[in-house]
Write a protein that holds these residues in place. Sequence first.
Motif, short mmCIF file in Angstrom:
data_model
loop_
_atom_site.label_atom_id
_atom_site.label_comp_id
_atom_site.label_asym_id
_atom_site.label_seq_id
_atom_site.Cartn_x
_atom_site.Cartn_y
_atom_site.Cartn_z
N GLN A 85 -4.21 -14.06 0.11
CA GLN A 85 -4.78 -14.52 1.19
C GLN A 85 -4.32 -13.51 2.57
N LYS A 86 -3.08 -12.72 2.52
CA LYS A 86 -2.56 -12.19 3.65
C LYS A 86 -3.22 -10.67 3.53
N GLY A 87 -3.60 -10.18 2.35
CA GLY A 87 -3.97 -8.87 2.27
C GLY A 87 -3.45 -8.33 1.12
N PRO A 88 -3.40 -6.98 0.88
CA PRO A 88 -2.93 -6.31 -0.29
C PRO A 88 -1.56 -6.15 -0.35
N PHE A 89 -0.92 -6.12 -1.53
CA PHE A 89 0.38 -6.25 -1.56
C PHE A 89 1.05 -5.47 -2.83
N GLY A 90 0.12 -5.20 -3.77
CA GLY A 90 0.57 -4.47 -4.91
C GLY A 90 -0.32 -3.69 -5.58
N SER A 91 0.02 -2.54 -6.28
CA SER A 91 -0.81 -1.77 -6.99
C SER A 91 -0.21 -1.13 -8.39
N PRO A 92 -0.93 -0.50 -9.32
CA PRO A 92 -0.21 0.23 -10.34
C PRO A 92 0.52 1.48 -9.94
N ILE A 93 0.13 1.91 -8.47
CA ILE A 93 0.83 3.04 -8.08
C ILE A 93 2.22 2.96 -7.46
N VAL A 94 2.15 2.15 -6.32
CA VAL A 94 3.58 1.90 -5.72
C VAL A 94 3.43 0.36 -4.98
N ASP A 95 4.51 -0.36 -4.92
CA ASP A 95 4.26 -1.87 -4.46
C ASP A 95 4.48 -1.89 -3.01
N SER A 96 4.16 -2.87 -2.37
CA SER A 96 4.40 -3.02 -0.95
C SER A 96 6.00 -3.52 -0.61
N MET A 97 6.14 -3.37 0.72
CA MET A 97 7.51 -3.72 1.22
C MET A 97 7.50 -5.25 1.48
N ARG A 98 6.11 -5.79 1.69
CA ARG A 98 6.01 -7.18 1.96
C ARG A 98 6.40 -8.22 1.25
N THR A 99 6.30 -8.02 -0.37
CA THR A 99 6.66 -9.04 -1.36
C THR A 99 7.64 -8.50 -2.14
N ALA A 100 8.39 -7.55 -1.67
CA ALA A 100 9.49 -6.99 -2.65
C ALA A 100 10.50 -7.97 -3.08
N VAL A 101 10.77 -8.15 -4.26
CA VAL A 101 11.96 -8.98 -4.81
C VAL A 101 13.24 -8.40 -4.37
N THR A 102 14.15 -9.38 -3.83
CA THR A 102 15.48 -8.96 -3.61
C THR A 102 16.39 -10.14 -4.28
N GLU A 103 17.59 -9.95 -4.14
CA GLU A 103 18.76 -10.77 -4.60
C GLU A 103 18.52 -12.20 -3.98
N LYS A 104 17.77 -12.51 -3.00
CA LYS A 104 17.42 -13.92 -2.60
C LYS A 104 16.25 -14.28 -3.00
N THR A 105 15.34 -13.61 -4.14
CA THR A 105 14.26 -14.06 -4.93
C THR A 105 14.64 -15.10 -5.67
N GLN A 106 13.90 -16.18 -5.72
CA GLN A 106 14.13 -17.56 -6.56
C GLN A 106 13.06 -17.58 -7.60
N ASN A 107 11.78 -17.18 -7.15
CA ASN A 107 10.60 -17.37 -7.86
C ASN A 107 9.70 -16.07 -8.03
N ALA A 108 9.31 -15.51 -8.88
CA ALA A 108 8.75 -14.24 -8.82
C ALA A 108 7.60 -14.02 -9.90
N ILE A 109 6.72 -13.26 -9.62
CA ILE A 109 5.58 -12.89 -10.54
C ILE A 109 5.53 -11.59 -11.05
N GLN A 110 5.31 -11.22 -12.22
CA GLN A 110 4.83 -9.66 -12.67
C GLN A 110 3.57 -9.48 -13.00
N ILE A 111 3.11 -8.66 -12.43
CA ILE A 111 1.62 -8.25 -13.03
C ILE A 111 1.48 -7.14 -13.85
N TYR A 112 1.07 -6.94 -15.23
CA TYR A 112 1.01 -6.17 -16.26
C TYR A 112 -0.47 -5.44 -16.10
#
Length: 224
Positions: free
Chosen positions: A159-186
């Motif tokens: 709902q905030k806009g684009p965040f990922g692609s099969p080319i390169v992902d965005s800074m906005r939703t990047a996983v870090t060592e603070k991440t507790q919940n994540a999603i992978q898109i295959y």
Amino acid sequence: MDTLFLSTSITETIPDFKIGYITYHDIVVENSPQMVRGRYQFYLETMMMDLEDTELTSFPAVKEWRSVFKTLGADPSRYRPSSEALLRRLKKGSDLPSIHSAADINNLLSLQYKIPIGIYDLDLLVGPITVGIGDESISYQGLNGREVNFNNKLVALDQKGPFGSPIVDSMRTAVTEKTQNAIQIYYIQPSLSSEEAKKLLKASGEMFNQVHGGNFDYGLTMIK
């Protein structure tokens, strides 16, 4: 995240198009433990040797994803699927440095299956996800530090806009060592059967789960 949808603009063009996803909860992301770093390095070195005399298009998944990009209007020689970009780096003898446990496992899985896989911090996403074909108005700052435009390219949006692609992902939703919940898109190659795709997702989730703990669920979005 409520669920993941496919834009009809894709499915009308490629009826067998399918997207897999795995959601992870209560995970611990950290500097890759020695076991993971050792496995990561061994796999990369082995693949480097295997790729020396191998044409990347001899891998069916690589060839198929290049074809998908062309069909949707993107030049795969200019905008490469992330999995092919990883393979090309290894073929040239360039190393892939360890980032953190989640990114390292994500890269391993992408290299193993030869398909683009993105991983995102689930708590930074808002509402349902839609994977569609972008236009000139859609762009974001990629993890490579560059502004990427998604005209005629696959892109994932919340709902905030684009965040990922099969080319390169965005800074906005990047996983870090603070991440507790994540999603992978295959980005599953369209020719793979639903049964095989679900096996791939289950095996991938179990591998990721062994390193990060927590629990996971997986699913496949496609034309019924």
